[in-house]
Design an enzyme around this catalytic site. Structure first.
Site, PDB file in Angstrom:
ATOM      1  N   CYS A 108       0.804  -1.224   0.000  1.00  0.00           N
ATOM      2  CA  CYS A 108       0.000   0.000   0.000  1.00  0.00           C
ATOM      3  C   CYS A 108       0.838   1.276   0.000  1.00  0.00           C
ATOM      4  O   CYS A 108       0.292   2.372  -0.151  1.00  0.00           O
ATOM      5  CB  CYS A 108      -0.947  -0.005   1.195  1.00  0.00           C
ATOM      6  SG  CYS A 108      -2.214  -1.293   1.076  1.00  0.00           S
ATOM      7  N   HIS A 250      -3.020   6.651   5.120  1.00  0.00           N
ATOM      8  CA  HIS A 250      -3.526   5.388   4.584  1.00  0.00           C
ATOM      9  C   HIS A 250      -4.521   4.781   5.574  1.00  0.00           C
ATOM     10  O   HIS A 250      -4.273   4.748   6.778  1.00  0.00           O
ATOM     11  CB  HIS A 250      -2.396   4.399   4.314  1.00  0.00           C
ATOM     12  CG  HIS A 250      -2.898   3.135   3.705  1.00  0.00           C
ATOM     13  ND1 HIS A 250      -3.448   3.108   2.447  1.00  0.00           N
ATOM     14  CD2 HIS A 250      -2.989   1.871   4.189  1.00  0.00           C
ATOM     15  CE1 HIS A 250      -3.849   1.880   2.171  1.00  0.00           C
ATOM     16  NE2 HIS A 250      -3.580   1.115   3.221  1.00  0.00           N
ATOM     17  N   ASN A 280     -10.652   0.373   1.331  1.00  0.00           N
ATOM     18  CA  ASN A 280      -9.196   0.456   1.330  1.00  0.00           C
ATOM     19  C   ASN A 280      -8.716   0.348  -0.113  1.00  0.00           C
ATOM     20  O   ASN A 280      -8.702  -0.737  -0.696  1.00  0.00           O
ATOM     21  CB  ASN A 280      -8.607  -0.668   2.192  1.00  0.00           C
ATOM     22  CG  ASN A 280      -7.090  -0.698   2.174  1.00  0.00           C
ATOM     23  OD1 ASN A 280      -6.443   0.114   1.525  1.00  0.00           O
ATOM     24  ND2 ASN A 280      -6.518  -1.648   2.898  1.00  0.00           N
TER      25      ASN A 280
END
Length: 319
Positions: A108, A250, A280
């Site tokens: 990520c 994030h 997400n």
């Protein structure tokens, strides 16, 4: 010379899936109704069309930017079209670009690291106009046939993920741009969350083609890493969160986001909360929050990254 983020764009597939629909789609084991939204705060996530690849989502986002004259394309994503060649080649072909290309991959944090690499290459004088893009299609790796509660818990991360495309243009600028960056990793925790299939360890076994992870251990790994990398960014620049128009973090679950925001004392009016309506979005999360945030040219933004592996990162920029 500095490297400035001069453009941000995202592409979100129009098809969405609610958390209730996710739970109904699971076969075999029947999860407790409402558990996904209750534990994560996610109401909906985006799902790409069956004929859309990671490169398509990245290209769609890039087309929304003025990428003419780009002298380098970096595809920075956890997803990829195939093992070989680099997905950056496929994106460049779809955009009609003939510049050099390569991929950057770090779960990520891929986009954050892609911007880091773009800045370094601009500061070195090697490039002046770098297109960094991502296409995340984690929906292809979600386990829908679940054996039991243990396998459901192991597969839970997949039910939070969302498909998305993102693109960021990083350009040489004599005035303003990125002014602070720091990155860290604890690679001893790499086994906490994985998508094992497709590499040399498990090249062809379908059983390894799904996300698997331990949410509790992942949270503990990030807690062990600690928030100092983010606090030090403020200490070393003499700034506070109020000095930023947008603080992008994030996001994997609202409870953890709240804990992190409270620990770092990030004002609610600076935090962009994208998770409930978008899920997400993996490495597209930070660009998405920049696109949603209310910044103007000259404003400061902060990008706070958390990625599997595990890694953390922070980047501060004057837009």
């Amino acid at each position: 010379m500095k490297a400035r983020i001069t453009g941000v764009a995202t592409y979100l597939p129009e098809r969405t899936l609610s958390s209730a629909e996710v739970e109904r789609r699971i076969e075999g084991y029947v999860p407790q109704r409402g558990i996904v939204e209750r534990l994560t705060g996610i109401r909906a996530r985006h799902v790409a069309h069956d004929d859309q690849q990671a490169s398509d989502l990245a290209a769609e986002a890039a087309r929304r930017l003025d990428h003419d004259g780009a002298d380098l394309l970096i595809f920075a994503s956890a997803s990829q079209d195939m093992v070989e060649p680099a997905t950056a080649h496929i994106v460049a072909a779809k955009l009609g670009l003939s510049c050099p290309v390569f991929d950057v991959k770090n779960a990520c944090n891929s986009m954050l690291n892609g911007i880091q690499v773009a800045e370094a290459l601009i500061l070195s004088g090697a490039h002046r106009r770098v297109l960094v893009c991502s296409g995340e299609v984690p929906s292809r790796a979600v386990r829908w046939r679940v054996r039991d509660r243990t396998q459901f818990a192991e597969s839970f991360a997949g039910y939070t993920l969302s498909d998305a495309g993102a693109a960021v243009l990083v350009t040489a600028d004599a005035g303003r741009g990125i002014f602070y960056r720091a990155f860290a990793a604890d690679s001893t925790a790499w086994e906490v969350g994985t998508l094992p299939g497709g590499g040399s360890a498990h090249p062809r076994d379908e059983e390894y083609s799904y996300f698997r992870g331990d949410g509790r251990r992942l949270r503990e790994a990030f807690e062990l890493a600690g928030p100092d990398i983010f606090r030090n960014a403020l200490k070393r620049t003499g700034l506070g969160w109020d000095d930023f128009a947008v603080v992008a973090v994030h996001q994997v679950a609202l409870p953890y986001l709240r804990v992190l925001a409270e620990t770092l004392e990030i004002p609610a009016d600076r935090l962009v909360v994208s998770l409930p309506e978008h899920g997400n979005c993996a490495s597209a999360t930070l660009p998405l929050q920049l696109a949603l945030g209310g910044w103007r040219p000259g404003d400061r933004v902060a990008l706070l990254g958390l990625g599997g592996g595990i890694s953390t990162g922070v980047l501060l920029a004057e837009m």
